[in-house]
Write a protein that holds these residues in place. Structure first.
Motif, PDB file in Angstrom:
ATOM      1  N   THR A  61       0.837  -1.196   0.000  1.00 17.68           N
ATOM      2  CA  THR A  61       0.000   0.000   0.000  1.00 17.68           C
ATOM      3  C   THR A  61       0.879   1.256   0.000  1.00 17.68           C
ATOM      4  N   TRP A  62       0.268   2.394  -0.295  1.00 19.55           N
ATOM      5  CA  TRP A  62       0.995   3.666  -0.329  1.00 19.55           C
ATOM      6  C   TRP A  62       1.165   4.193   1.088  1.00 19.55           C
ATOM      7  N   PRO A  63       2.377   4.598   1.450  1.00 19.14           N
ATOM      8  CA  PRO A  63       2.635   5.066   2.821  1.00 19.14           C
ATOM      9  C   PRO A  63       1.719   6.223   3.204  1.00 19.14           C
ATOM     10  N   GLY A  64       1.193   6.123   4.419  1.00 17.21           N
ATOM     11  CA  GLY A  64       0.357   7.194   4.943  1.00 17.21           C
ATOM     12  C   GLY A  64      -0.944   7.382   4.188  1.00 17.21           C
ATOM     13  N   ALA A  65      -1.341   6.354   3.397  1.00 17.29           N
ATOM     14  CA  ALA A  65      -2.576   6.447   2.605  1.00 17.29           C
ATOM     15  C   ALA A  65      -2.594   7.713   1.752  1.00 17.29           C
ATOM     16  N   THR A  66      -1.409   8.120   1.284  1.00 17.15           N
ATOM     17  CA  THR A  66      -1.270   9.311   0.440  1.00 17.15           C
ATOM     18  C   THR A  66      -0.639   8.905  -0.881  1.00 17.15           C
ATOM     19  N   VAL A  67      -1.337   9.185  -1.962  1.00 19.66           N
ATOM     20  CA  VAL A  67      -0.901   8.791  -3.298  1.00 19.66           C
ATOM     21  C   VAL A  67      -0.530  10.046  -4.080  1.00 19.66           C
ATOM     22  N   TYR A  68       0.692  10.088  -4.564  1.00 18.37           N
ATOM     23  CA  TYR A  68       1.130  11.218  -5.376  1.00 18.37           C
ATOM     24  C   TYR A  68       0.896  10.889  -6.857  1.00 18.37           C
ATOM     25  N   TYR A  69       0.622  11.915  -7.641  1.00 18.99           N
ATOM     26  CA  TYR A  69       0.297  11.684  -9.044  1.00 18.99           C
ATOM     27  C   TYR A  69       0.791  12.830  -9.913  1.00 18.99           C
ATOM     28  N   GLN A  70       0.829  12.551 -11.210  1.00 23.14           N
ATOM     29  CA  GLN A  70       1.199  13.555 -12.206  1.00 23.14           C
ATOM     30  C   GLN A  70       0.182  13.480 -13.341  1.00 23.14           C
ATOM     31  N   TYR A  71      -0.359  14.635 -13.706  1.00 21.03           N
ATOM     32  CA  TYR A  71      -1.321  14.686 -14.799  1.00 21.03           C
ATOM     33  C   TYR A  71      -0.645  14.289 -16.123  1.00 21.03           C
ATOM     34  N   PRO A  72      -1.425  13.886 -17.110  1.00 24.78           N
ATOM     35  CA  PRO A  72      -0.841  13.515 -18.408  1.00 24.78           C
ATOM     36  C   PRO A  72      -0.207  14.710 -19.112  1.00 24.78           C
ATOM     37  N   ASP A  73       0.749  14.405 -19.938  1.00 26.78           N
ATOM     38  CA  ASP A  73       1.467  15.432 -20.697  1.00 26.78           C
ATOM     39  C   ASP A  73       0.552  16.012 -21.776  1.00 26.78           C
TER      40      ASP A  73
ATOM     41  N   THR B 279      -4.705  16.494 -27.813  1.00 23.87           N
ATOM     42  CA  THR B 279      -5.287  17.812 -28.054  1.00 23.87           C
ATOM     43  C   THR B 279      -5.641  18.468 -26.724  1.00 23.87           C
ATOM     44  N   ALA B 280      -5.841  19.775 -26.765  1.00 25.50           N
ATOM     45  CA  ALA B 280      -6.212  20.497 -25.545  1.00 25.50           C
ATOM     46  C   ALA B 280      -7.537  19.989 -24.987  1.00 25.50           C
ATOM     47  N   ALA B 281      -8.481  19.674 -25.875  1.00 22.48           N
ATOM     48  CA  ALA B 281      -9.786  19.177 -25.429  1.00 22.48           C
ATOM     49  C   ALA B 281      -9.650  17.816 -24.759  1.00 22.48           C
ATOM     50  N   GLN B 282      -8.823  16.947 -25.359  1.00 24.10           N
ATOM     51  CA  GLN B 282      -8.599  15.624 -24.755  1.00 24.10           C
ATOM     52  C   GLN B 282      -7.938  15.761 -23.383  1.00 24.10           C
ATOM     53  N   HIS B 283      -6.961  16.641 -23.302  1.00 29.36           N
ATOM     54  CA  HIS B 283      -6.264  16.835 -22.038  1.00 29.36           C
ATOM     55  C   HIS B 283      -7.220  17.353 -20.972  1.00 29.36           C
TER      56      HIS B 283
ATOM     57  N   ARG C 239       1.740   8.152 -12.769  1.00 31.15           N
ATOM     58  CA  ARG C 239       1.863   8.981 -13.975  1.00 31.15           C
ATOM     59  C   ARG C 239       0.806   8.527 -14.975  1.00 31.15           C
ATOM     60  N   PHE C 240      -0.080   9.425 -15.360  1.00 34.47           N
ATOM     61  CA  PHE C 240      -1.163   9.079 -16.284  1.00 34.47           C
ATOM     62  C   PHE C 240      -0.721   9.296 -17.729  1.00 34.47           C
ATOM     63  N   VAL C 241      -1.072   8.336 -18.595  1.00 36.97           N
ATOM     64  CA  VAL C 241      -0.691   8.392 -19.998  1.00 36.97           C
ATOM     65  C   VAL C 241      -1.893   7.997 -20.855  1.00 36.97           C
ATOM     66  N   LYS C 242      -2.188   8.785 -21.858  1.00 37.58           N
ATOM     67  CA  LYS C 242      -3.195   8.391 -22.847  1.00 37.58           C
ATOM     68  C   LYS C 242      -2.576   7.337 -23.744  1.00 37.58           C
ATOM     69  N   SER C 243      -3.249   6.190 -23.870  1.00 33.56           N
ATOM     70  CA  SER C 243      -2.619   5.039 -24.501  1.00 33.56           C
ATOM     71  C   SER C 243      -3.630   4.271 -25.332  1.00 33.56           C
TER      72      SER C 243
ATOM     73  N   ASN D   3     -11.759   9.167 -20.493  1.00 35.63           N
ATOM     74  CA  ASN D   3     -12.881  10.029 -20.122  1.00 35.63           C
ATOM     75  C   ASN D   3     -13.986   9.266 -19.405  1.00 35.63           C
ATOM     76  N   MET D   4     -13.675   8.058 -18.906  1.00 33.81           N
ATOM     77  CA  MET D   4     -14.643   7.245 -18.165  1.00 33.81           C
ATOM     78  C   MET D   4     -14.176   7.110 -16.721  1.00 33.81           C
ATOM     79  N   VAL D   5     -14.888   7.741 -15.817  1.00 31.51           N
ATOM     80  CA  VAL D   5     -14.464   7.817 -14.416  1.00 31.51           C
ATOM     81  C   VAL D   5     -14.331   6.432 -13.795  1.00 31.51           C
ATOM     82  N   GLY D   6     -15.286   5.552 -14.073  1.00 31.07           N
ATOM     83  CA  GLY D   6     -15.244   4.219 -13.477  1.00 31.07           C
ATOM     84  C   GLY D   6     -14.024   3.429 -13.881  1.00 31.07           C
ATOM     85  N   ILE D   7     -13.615   3.552 -15.148  1.00 29.65           N
ATOM     86  CA  ILE D   7     -12.427   2.832 -15.609  1.00 29.65           C
ATOM     87  C   ILE D   7     -11.170   3.444 -15.007  1.00 29.65           C
TER      88      ILE D   7
END
Length: 436
Positions: A102-114, A119-123, A156-160, A183-187
């Motif tokens: 598990t992630w220490p301290g129940a804290t998860v660090y993240y980075q938005y996709p590049d 496209t700007a709309a996709q991002h 790190r999130f990546v559109k793939s 663009n699907m929250v559940g997935i």
């Protein structure tokens, strides 16, 4: 979810995976006949028999897929290989215990996709979906998601071209979460939960009590989506509403012959709309096994009428920890104080300056657990391993191959609590926590 623990989904395989090349089957000369590999095109399907169950891992270009959307590190894959061998109980427990951390301290660090990769709309849509997924998970469980600055471990999130994630937290490692359905929250929640350390619902060790899985009906190369990892723990009853559950017909050779059904033969559909009540309970149990503001009774799983007790209600150093018929006095009331990642000091309400301690920091099986003034020592800190419906096991920090247990698996009043060699099949080493 459940389980955690709890906590495998389909591999986007290129056509060449099933190209008309001759299959080549080999065994690993460094291991044993419980490991074999079949070469199919540019991919290799590894079959590893662990505790009588076959686990499939699909290797594609050096990447190990424990399920279609679960990626193992090389170290995790080697862990599975080691578990096929004839290991001692202690070796097996030590190897497997941190397979998915598990992630220490129940804290998860993240980075938005590049933003330069879309496209700007996709991002904008991707970022909004990530934020919604995080908000849902935080509001439901209390797990925190914080945008990364310099932290070495982060998502790190990546559109793939597919959806997948590594399994759990690993030191100095970036979890790259690939998303086609960005663009699907559940997935997105589903894949993030894999990074949190959660496997699929159909991979619980008790799944055969709820569903029928017929691997012969699964398309070749996708058997790994029905693996059961030996130390995976299910939390609560099987959850047909879990966002981590597949549908009956997924990976079927013939859609009229679903690989997975309920016990009565009826089919069901997985959902990716929201996390279920069971998912929430499983995540909370995985990340918050003991609330720092809570007061708990600790009960052996096999003798539910008795609980851990400070002998005689005596707060003196060296007082033994025993089992005794359950009651509501302070000698059966404990609080948990977090230490480093996954470790707790366990205090008694009799005297909160004293904590449960492995006597003399010994590492021998059978050493008594006692009540002693805190010195912030490693033999006074215990890691809680979530065994889902099987309770928790407690590993002392100074001797991670040991577990707290009821001496001899006894049921008599005043039976000592000791530490013994880790044994994942021993009920004497599993305890339930009940909040007062």
């Amino acid at each position: 979810m459940k389980s955690f623990l709890k906590a495998l989904m389909a591999l986007l395989v290129v056509t060449s995976f099933y190209a008309c090349k001759k299959d080549i089957e080999t065994t690993d000369p460094l291991q044993n006949d419980a490991i074999s590999s079949i070469k199919k095109g540019d991919s290799t399907i590894h079959k590893l028999v662990v505790d009588g169950r076959t686990n499939h891992v699909v290797e594609v270009n050096g990447t190990y897929y424990y399920a279609d959307d679960i990626i193992l590190s090389k170290e995790q894959f080697n862990t599975l290989k080691k578990l096929t061998s004839s290991l001692s109980t202690q070796e097996r427990a030590t190897i497997a215990q941190d397979f998915s951390a598990t992630w220490p301290g129940a804290t998860v660090y993240y980075q938005y996709p590049d933003i330069t990769t879309m496209t700007a709309a996709q991002h904008s849509s991707f970022v909004a979906t990530i934020n919604s997924a995080f908000n849902n998970l935080t509001n439901a469980t209390g797990i925190r998601f914080v945008e990364r600055t310099t932290q070495p471990e982060y998502i790190r999130f990546v559109k793939s071209g597919g959806n997948n994630s590594p399994l759990g937290w690993r030191k100095n490692t970036v979890n790259t979460v690939n998303l086609y359905n960005y663009n699907m929250v559940g997935i997105v929640m589903h894949e993030v939960m894999h990074s949190l350390g959660v496997m699929h619902e159909q991979c619980r060790p008790d799944r055969d009590l709820y569903v029928i899985v017929d691997i012969s009906k699964v398309t070749a190369g996708n058997e790994n989506n029905y693996n059961i990892f030996p130390t995976y723990a299910g939390h609560g009853p099987f959850d047909f509403q879990s966002v981590m559950l597949y549908s009956s017909g997924d990976f079927a050779k013939d859609r009229t012959q679903p690989p997975m059904t309920k016990l009565d033969g009826t089919t069901f559909s997985g959902q990716r709309a929201s996390i279920s009540a069971g998912d929430i309970a499983g995540l909370k149990s995985l990340y918050f096994p003991a609330d720092v503001n809570g007061i708990y009774r600790i009960t052996p799983v096999y003798v539910s009428t008795k609980s851990l007790d400070i002998y005689g209600g005596n707060p003196a150093d060296g007082t033994r920890l025993i089992i005794w018929p359950s009651h509501s006095n302070n000698n059966q009331k404990f609080v948990f104080r977090k230490d480093v990642h996954g470790y707790y000091q366990i205090k008694s309400l009799l005297d909160t300056n004293k904590v449960l301690t492995v006597r003399d920091a010994a590492t021998a099986s059978g050493t008594i657990v006692e009540f002693r003034t805190s010195a912030n020592a490693e033999n006074q800190k215990f890691k809680l391993y979530n065994r889902g419906n099987e309770g928790f096991s407690f590993a002392p920090k100074h001797a991670p191959g040991l577990r707290m247990e009821v001496s001899g698996g006894g049921t008599a009043n005043s039976t000592n609590i000791v530490v013994g060699t880790s044994n994942t099949t021993s009920q004497a080493q599993r305890f339930n926590l009940t909040r007062f």
